[in-house]
Design a protein around this motif. Structure first.
Motif, mmCIF file in Angstrom:
data_model
loop_
_atom_site.group_PDB
_atom_site.id
_atom_site.type_symbol
_atom_site.label_atom_id
_atom_site.label_comp_id
_atom_site.label_asym_id
_atom_site.label_seq_id
_atom_site.Cartn_x
_atom_site.Cartn_y
_atom_site.Cartn_z
ATOM 1 N N HIS A 93 -56.755 -9.280 24.075
ATOM 2 C CA HIS A 93 -57.049 -10.207 22.980
ATOM 3 C C HIS A 93 -56.682 -9.624 21.613
ATOM 4 N N ARG A 94 -56.300 -8.352 21.592
ATOM 5 C CA ARG A 94 -55.990 -7.656 20.340
ATOM 6 C C ARG A 94 -57.160 -7.762 19.353
ATOM 7 N N THR A 95 -58.353 -7.528 19.870
ATOM 8 C CA THR A 95 -59.569 -7.663 19.074
ATOM 9 C C THR A 95 -60.071 -6.297 18.627
ATOM 10 N N PRO A 96 -60.340 -6.118 17.340
ATOM 11 C CA PRO A 96 -60.892 -4.840 16.860
ATOM 12 C C PRO A 96 -62.275 -4.585 17.448
ATOM 13 N N LEU A 97 -62.641 -3.327 17.512
ATOM 14 C CA LEU A 97 -63.919 -2.940 18.114
ATOM 15 C C LEU A 97 -64.479 -1.723 17.402
ATOM 16 N N THR A 98 -65.798 -1.688 17.302
ATOM 17 C CA THR A 98 -66.499 -0.469 16.903
ATOM 18 C C THR A 98 -67.197 0.096 18.125
ATOM 19 N N VAL A 99 -67.069 1.384 18.338
ATOM 20 C CA VAL A 99 -67.774 2.068 19.418
ATOM 21 C C VAL A 99 -68.956 2.815 18.822
ATOM 22 N N HIS A 100 -70.148 2.563 19.336
ATOM 23 C CA HIS A 100 -71.296 3.421 19.056
ATOM 24 C C HIS A 100 -71.265 4.523 20.116
ATOM 25 N N ALA A 101 -70.794 5.695 19.733
ATOM 26 C CA ALA A 101 -70.528 6.751 20.714
ATOM 27 C C ALA A 101 -71.598 7.825 20.672
ATOM 28 N N VAL A 102 -72.247 8.034 21.803
ATOM 29 C CA VAL A 102 -73.140 9.181 21.971
ATOM 30 C C VAL A 102 -72.270 10.432 22.095
ATOM 31 N N GLY A 103 -72.578 11.446 21.289
ATOM 32 C CA GLY A 103 -71.716 12.624 21.234
ATOM 33 C C GLY A 103 -71.512 13.285 22.576
ATOM 34 N N GLN A 104 -72.601 13.526 23.313
ATOM 35 C CA GLN A 104 -72.483 14.202 24.604
ATOM 36 C C GLN A 104 -71.729 13.342 25.609
ATOM 37 N N ALA A 105 -71.914 12.019 25.564
ATOM 38 C CA ALA A 105 -71.190 11.132 26.471
ATOM 39 C C ALA A 105 -69.686 11.209 26.210
ATOM 40 N N LEU A 106 -69.303 11.206 24.938
ATOM 41 C CA LEU A 106 -67.883 11.291 24.591
ATOM 42 C C LEU A 106 -67.317 12.651 24.992
ATOM 43 N N GLU A 107 -68.101 13.700 24.785
ATOM 44 C CA GLU A 107 -67.676 15.054 25.146
ATOM 45 C C GLU A 107 -67.345 15.143 26.628
#
Length: 304
Positions: free
Chosen positions: A92-106
């Motif tokens: 859909h080419r839709t922008p997004l914001t990610v609420h990222a938990v630091g340890q999860a992203l790591e």
């Protein structure tokens, strides 16, 4: 107790004109909460397993041991659900914001690279996906700093937004005092961004939503089918769209890979985005874009 005085008036009967780009009636903010790998687990020193927001609603945590079923349901969000959401939003080419938990992203740098490649905004969501109400202030300050450093390293730029979700009384002050954040989203009190006082100066709040949120699939008397969520999202958008003819509004949609990323639910997201595109009058934007627009169009006034 006094860090968050209650404001029950807000903008009152006549909110400001948002002046969204292109004359949009509604600014639509999609948010993916990336938490998988940061939840409670005895392997990370927690006293019990995670019992919140997984498919076995109401199941008690396992004290002093692992809940392998809960772990695997969270793992689904990282292994499969995230990528289903990723494909849908890119289509859909839709922008997004990610609420990222630091340890999860790591623990999933491949997902971090995909977020960066998609051009998504990655905001901080705590170092762990835990309740920070009882976390000592110095420990919470260190977690904010560690999350900022991890997102910068894995995504390529530091976060400018923050959302803890289960905040301590000190969270907003710590975020404002850190110095690099444009806004936080630990607020559900309005349909428009607004300013509060934090760390002795005006601080922008871009409010979030727990009603237009897929986590209601995992609550008793919440959503059951994709049509339940789709109907609620469409009703929300259409109401704000009608109101926006006079005073434009903002709509937040909360998502989780382990929830909306299930095959039986993803249609709600796909069909909602089709509805928004067909109806028109929407500015789909990241929360950073919304914050920067608000700061430029409605700059803060001195608090005193």
């Amino acid at each position: 107790m006094s860090e968050h005085p209650r404001d029950l008036f807000g903008y009152g009967a006549v909110p400001p004109r948002a002046a969204w780009p292109g004359g949009a009636r509604v600014a639509v903010s999609l948010v993916l909460n990336y938490e998988e790998g940061g939840e409670r687990n005895v392997l990370d020193g927690d006293a019990s397993s995670e019992a919140f927001l997984h498919e076995v609603v109401g199941a008690p945590p396992v004290t002093g041991g692992r809940d392998l079923n809960a772990e695997s349901m969270f793992a689904y969000g990282a292994r499969a659900g995230f990528w289903r959401v990723h494909r849908t939003l890119l289509a859909h080419r839709t922008p997004l914001t990610v609420h990222a938990v630091g340890q999860a992203l790591e623990r999933n740098p491949q997902a971090a690279r995909a977020m960066a490649a998609a051009g998504w905004e990655v905001a901080g969501h705590g170092w762990r996906w835990i309740d920070y109400r009882e976390v000592p202030e110095e420990a919470e300050r260190a977690d904010v700093a560690r999350t900022v450093a991890t997102i910068r390293r894995l995504v390529g730029r530091r976060p400018v937004g923050w959302y803890t979700g289960r905040t301590s009384p000190a969270t907003r002050r710590l975020v404002a005092a850190e110095g690099g954040f444009l806004y936080d989203s630990d607020d559900y009190a309005d349909d428009l961004p607004h300013y509060v006082e934090a760390a002795g100066r005006p601080h922008l709040v871009v409010p979030y939503s727990l009603d237009a949120n897929d986590f209601k699939f995992l609550l008793v008397h919440g959503f059951t089918t994709a049509d339940d969520m789709l109907g609620y999202l469409v009703d929300t958008f259409d109401t704000l769209h009608a109101e926006g003819a006079e005073r434009p509004r903002m709509m937040s949609v909360g998502l989780h890979g382990r929830i909306i990323g299930r095959p039986g639910r993803i249609r709600a997201l796909d069909a909602f985005l089709r509805h928004v595109a067909q109806r028109g009058g929407a500015w789909c934007a990241t929360r950073e874009q919304i914050a920067r627009h608000w700061l430029a169009t409605h700059p803060p006034r001195p608090m005193h």
